[in-house]
Design an enzyme around this catalytic site. Structure first.
Site, PDB file in Angstrom:
ATOM      1  N   ARG A 116       1.394 -47.503  15.568  1.00 27.43           N
ATOM      2  CA  ARG A 116       0.947 -46.356  16.379  1.00 27.43           C
ATOM      3  C   ARG A 116      -0.548 -46.377  16.657  1.00 27.43           C
ATOM      4  O   ARG A 116      -1.167 -45.341  16.880  1.00 27.43           O
ATOM      5  CB  ARG A 116       1.333 -45.020  15.733  1.00 27.43           C
ATOM      6  CG  ARG A 116       2.831 -44.871  15.573  1.00 27.43           C
ATOM      7  CD  ARG A 116       3.254 -43.445  15.443  1.00 27.43           C
ATOM      8  NE  ARG A 116       4.683 -43.369  15.335  1.00 27.43           N
ATOM      9  CZ  ARG A 116       5.349 -43.400  14.193  1.00 27.43           C
ATOM     10  NH1 ARG A 116       4.689 -43.488  13.058  1.00 27.43           N
ATOM     11  NH2 ARG A 116       6.657 -43.329  14.193  1.00 27.43           N
ATOM     12  N   LYS A 138      -8.174 -48.659  29.181  1.00 34.11           N
ATOM     13  CA  LYS A 138      -6.890 -48.793  29.883  1.00 34.11           C
ATOM     14  C   LYS A 138      -6.246 -50.079  29.395  1.00 34.11           C
ATOM     15  O   LYS A 138      -6.813 -51.165  29.568  1.00 34.11           O
ATOM     16  CB  LYS A 138      -7.093 -48.874  31.389  1.00 34.11           C
ATOM     17  CG  LYS A 138      -7.326 -47.534  32.045  1.00 34.11           C
ATOM     18  CD  LYS A 138      -7.326 -47.705  33.551  1.00 34.11           C
ATOM     19  CE  LYS A 138      -7.616 -46.384  34.231  1.00 34.11           C
ATOM     20  NZ  LYS A 138      -7.744 -46.545  35.695  1.00 34.11           N
ATOM     21  N   GLU A 180     -15.395 -57.110  41.833  1.00 29.65           N
ATOM     22  CA  GLU A 180     -15.601 -55.857  41.090  1.00 29.65           C
ATOM     23  C   GLU A 180     -17.088 -55.478  41.078  1.00 29.65           C
ATOM     24  O   GLU A 180     -17.429 -54.300  41.069  1.00 29.65           O
ATOM     25  CB  GLU A 180     -15.080 -55.994  39.655  1.00 29.65           C
ATOM     26  CG  GLU A 180     -13.567 -56.094  39.523  1.00 29.65           C
ATOM     27  CD  GLU A 180     -12.833 -54.762  39.759  1.00 29.65           C
ATOM     28  OE1 GLU A 180     -13.482 -53.720  39.957  1.00 29.65           O
ATOM     29  OE2 GLU A 180     -11.579 -54.791  39.759  1.00 29.65           O
ATOM     30  N   LYS A 211     -19.626 -48.159  34.853  1.00 24.76           N
ATOM     31  CA  LYS A 211     -18.319 -47.999  34.204  1.00 24.76           C
ATOM     32  C   LYS A 211     -18.446 -47.134  32.951  1.00 24.76           C
ATOM     33  O   LYS A 211     -17.628 -46.228  32.720  1.00 24.76           O
ATOM     34  CB  LYS A 211     -17.742 -49.378  33.859  1.00 24.76           C
ATOM     35  CG  LYS A 211     -16.389 -49.340  33.181  1.00 24.76           C
ATOM     36  CD  LYS A 211     -15.244 -49.346  34.149  1.00 24.76           C
ATOM     37  CE  LYS A 211     -13.923 -48.967  33.518  1.00 24.76           C
ATOM     38  NZ  LYS A 211     -12.881 -49.943  33.656  1.00 24.76           N
ATOM     39  N   GLU A 221      -9.028 -40.264  33.722  1.00 23.75           N
ATOM     40  CA  GLU A 221      -8.916 -40.349  35.173  1.00 23.75           C
ATOM     41  C   GLU A 221      -8.427 -39.053  35.807  1.00 23.75           C
ATOM     42  O   GLU A 221      -7.569 -39.045  36.682  1.00 23.75           O
ATOM     43  CB  GLU A 221      -7.989 -41.518  35.562  1.00 23.75           C
ATOM     44  CG  GLU A 221      -8.251 -42.001  36.966  1.00 23.75           C
ATOM     45  CD  GLU A 221      -7.564 -43.313  37.278  1.00 23.75           C
ATOM     46  OE1 GLU A 221      -7.866 -44.306  36.592  1.00 23.75           O
ATOM     47  OE2 GLU A 221      -6.730 -43.325  38.183  1.00 23.75           O
ATOM     48  N   ARG A 225     -13.146 -40.930  37.557  1.00 22.81           N
ATOM     49  CA  ARG A 225     -12.729 -42.299  37.205  1.00 22.81           C
ATOM     50  C   ARG A 225     -11.851 -42.916  38.288  1.00 22.81           C
ATOM     51  O   ARG A 225     -11.838 -44.131  38.472  1.00 22.81           O
ATOM     52  CB  ARG A 225     -12.019 -42.312  35.840  1.00 22.81           C
ATOM     53  CG  ARG A 225     -11.698 -43.716  35.399  1.00 22.81           C
ATOM     54  CD  ARG A 225     -11.381 -43.847  33.936  1.00 22.81           C
ATOM     55  NE  ARG A 225     -11.080 -45.240  33.628  1.00 22.81           N
ATOM     56  CZ  ARG A 225     -10.829 -45.717  32.431  1.00 22.81           C
ATOM     57  NH1 ARG A 225     -10.861 -44.896  31.395  1.00 22.81           N
ATOM     58  NH2 ARG A 225     -10.560 -46.986  32.241  1.00 22.81           N
ATOM     59  N   ASN A 229     -11.178 -47.073  41.397  1.00 25.84           N
ATOM     60  CA  ASN A 229     -10.071 -47.799  42.030  1.00 25.84           C
ATOM     61  C   ASN A 229     -10.375 -48.110  43.495  1.00 25.84           C
ATOM     62  O   ASN A 229      -9.462 -48.443  44.259  1.00 25.84           O
ATOM     63  CB  ASN A 229      -8.777 -46.981  41.925  1.00 25.84           C
ATOM     64  CG  ASN A 229      -8.378 -46.800  40.482  1.00 25.84           C
ATOM     65  OD1 ASN A 229      -8.386 -47.750  39.714  1.00 25.84           O
ATOM     66  ND2 ASN A 229      -8.071 -45.574  40.100  1.00 25.84           N
ATOM     67  N   HIS A 232      -8.550 -50.795  45.442  1.00 25.28           N
ATOM     68  CA  HIS A 232      -7.430 -51.258  44.609  1.00 25.28           C
ATOM     69  C   HIS A 232      -6.044 -50.913  45.163  1.00 25.28           C
ATOM     70  O   HIS A 232      -5.058 -51.476  44.698  1.00 25.28           O
ATOM     71  CB  HIS A 232      -7.565 -50.709  43.185  1.00 25.28           C
ATOM     72  CG  HIS A 232      -8.585 -51.470  42.372  1.00 25.28           C
ATOM     73  ND1 HIS A 232      -9.905 -51.565  42.734  1.00 25.28           N
ATOM     74  CD2 HIS A 232      -8.469 -52.179  41.215  1.00 25.28           C
ATOM     75  CE1 HIS A 232     -10.565 -52.288  41.831  1.00 25.28           C
ATOM     76  NE2 HIS A 232      -9.718 -52.674  40.906  1.00 25.28           N
ATOM     77  N   HIS A 236      -3.737 -53.996  44.645  1.00 25.53           N
ATOM     78  CA  HIS A 236      -2.559 -54.024  43.764  1.00 25.53           C
ATOM     79  C   HIS A 236      -1.296 -54.418  44.542  1.00 25.53           C
ATOM     80  O   HIS A 236      -0.432 -55.121  44.017  1.00 25.53           O
ATOM     81  CB  HIS A 236      -2.362 -52.662  43.084  1.00 25.53           C
ATOM     82  CG  HIS A 236      -3.314 -52.445  41.938  1.00 25.53           C
ATOM     83  ND1 HIS A 236      -3.567 -51.212  41.392  1.00 25.53           N
ATOM     84  CD2 HIS A 236      -4.077 -53.313  41.231  1.00 25.53           C
ATOM     85  CE1 HIS A 236      -4.445 -51.346  40.406  1.00 25.53           C
ATOM     86  NE2 HIS A 236      -4.768 -52.606  40.293  1.00 25.53           N
ATOM     87  N   HIS A 252      -7.515 -61.284  40.906  1.00 21.18           N
ATOM     88  CA  HIS A 252      -7.673 -59.837  41.054  1.00 21.18           C
ATOM     89  C   HIS A 252      -8.895 -59.497  41.921  1.00 21.18           C
ATOM     90  O   HIS A 252      -8.807 -58.694  42.855  1.00 21.18           O
ATOM     91  CB  HIS A 252      -7.800 -59.184  39.670  1.00 21.18           C
ATOM     92  CG  HIS A 252      -8.024 -57.705  39.727  1.00 21.18           C
ATOM     93  ND1 HIS A 252      -7.079 -56.819  40.215  1.00 21.18           N
ATOM     94  CD2 HIS A 252      -9.115 -56.949  39.407  1.00 21.18           C
ATOM     95  CE1 HIS A 252      -7.565 -55.585  40.164  1.00 21.18           C
ATOM     96  NE2 HIS A 252      -8.800 -55.642  39.680  1.00 21.18           N
TER      97      HIS A 252
HETATM   98  N1  GLY Z   1     -10.289 -50.325  36.485  1.00 20.49           N
HETATM   99  C1  GLY Z   1     -10.490 -48.974  36.752  1.00 20.49           C
HETATM  100  C2  GLY Z   1     -10.613 -48.122  35.526  1.00 20.49           C
HETATM  101  O1  GLY Z   1     -10.790 -48.641  34.453  1.00 20.49           O
HETATM  102  O2  GLY Z   1     -10.537 -46.934  35.633  1.00 20.49           O
END
Ligand code: GLY
Length: 349
Positions: A116, A138, A180, A211, A221, A225, A229, A232, A236, A252
């Site tokens: 956990r 993430k 990025e 970041k 997010e 945050r 994206n 993206h 994606h 990517h």
């Molecule tokens: N890659 C975008 C984020 O970490 O929110």
């Protein structure tokens, strides 16, 4: 140099600079003082590189996983968690992920789930990993239905970004990571001249600072945050199509570059950005030799469908777009408009 991700008790430092990998042992001693064992998760390709000389100060096993987005699968994840159990990691022990974004996402998710949740440190070895994936907690793997659909928020106890290791990156991987960096420069309001006036190290630091600041203000997010994206939604969709077609022909960062160029055109179509704004995007991406057009073998309707299933979307088309008052998340963008812009975008030389 250190940047703090400020999340109270779950806060941590991002250590950036030349030779920062030598800090790993002291980081583990300070941040995980009860740890007796570590599992280092990395790839066979990285393990043989000259800089792979890590000292943890605890009993450490190296576990190899395949590198790249294709390896971020539920099966690889379960296999890795089984390995953590076989190696007998306790709740006080830790995972050290050494790799690009795919490895830190996978290993971070294993650390989030095993018992956990146990501690993990990310040692990011790619440009995109250093400026984005390794920071912010993430973690996850891909499902057939889309990228990163199985995962968890689980913050590392530290992130190490050693600029020396980037010197061994294949040129294409290095270039891709700049997608990025350009994204962060655009979000920070820089133009091509602003970006070019900075050293590479300063560009990486700018992106990491952004970041760390954004995650500190919005870990889950809920608001700002989501702006990370930028580019993206299409990226994606392209990556998903690339994997589905068995091509895996886009990194990517390359997909993000195409997504940024497209988002600029969509913003212009919606009256949010002028031609000069679109030109700034194109110029910045071209200056680091990144693609700015959708390759011909990607079908417009397939991409539209994939964009609707992006996890940021709510059964509609959602994009981060530039605008007169800065960047914002724009929901419910008209499908026909997106289709039209995608077709036009392909038609550009
Ligand atoms: N890659 C975008 C984020 O970490 O929110």
């Amino acid at each position: 140099m250190k940047f703090r991700v400020d999340l109270d008790a779950r806060g941590y430092e991002v250590h950036v600079g030349h030779g920062t990998r030598a800090l790993l042992e002291s980081i583990i001693r300070d941040r995980a003082p009860r740890a007796q064992r570590a599992v280092i998760v990395t790839s066979p390709q990285l393990r043989v590189l000259p800089w792979f000389d890590f000292v943890t100060g605890v009993e450490a096993d190296v576990v190899e996983v395949p590198d790249g987005e294709r390896a971020k699968t539920p099966a690889t994840f379960v296999e890795l968690v089984e390995t953590l159990a076989q190696r007998g990691l306790s709740r006080d022990d830790l995972v050290v992920a050494i790799g690009g974004g795919a490895i830190t996402d996978l290993a971070g998710f294993a650390a989030a789930s095993y018992l956990r949740g146990i501690d993990f440190v990310n040692v990011a070895t790619s440009v995109a990993g250093q400026v984005d994936a390794a920071i912010g907690g993430k973690t996850g793997v891909n499902l057939a239905a889309g990228k990163n659909l199985l995962g968890a928020f689980h913050q590392p106890i530290a992130v190490v970004c050693d600029l020396d290791v980037l010197e061994t990156l294949p040129p294409r991987d290095f270039r891709a990571g700049m997608g990025e960096v350009v994204k962060c420069a655009l979000l920070e309001g820089l133009d091509g001249e602003g970006l070019r006036s900075m050293s590479f190290d300063a560009q990486v630091e700018l992106a990491i600072a952004l970041k760390a600041r954004v995650v500190s203000g919005d870990e889950r997010e809920g608001s700002t945050r989501a702006l990370l994206n930028y580019g993206h939604t299409l990226a994606h969709a392209l990556e998903r199509a690339s994997i589905a077609q068995g091509r895996d022909d886009l990194r990517h960062g390359e997909a993000v570059a195409i997504g940024l160029a497209f988002a600029a055109r969509l913003a212009r179509a919606l009256g949010r950005l002028n031609d000069a704004g679109v030109a700034v995007h194109d110029e910045m991406l071209a200056s680091v030799n990144l693609p700015t057009r959708v390759p011909d073998h990607y079908d417009t309707l397939d991409l539209l469908e994939a964009m609707k299933h992006d996890k940021k979307a709510h059964h509609d088309l959602t994009f981060v777009l530039a605008g007169p008052e800065g960047f914002s998340v724009v929901r419910g963008v008209d499908t026909e408009l997106v289709r039209h812009e995608l077709e036009q975008f392909r038609g550009e030389s």
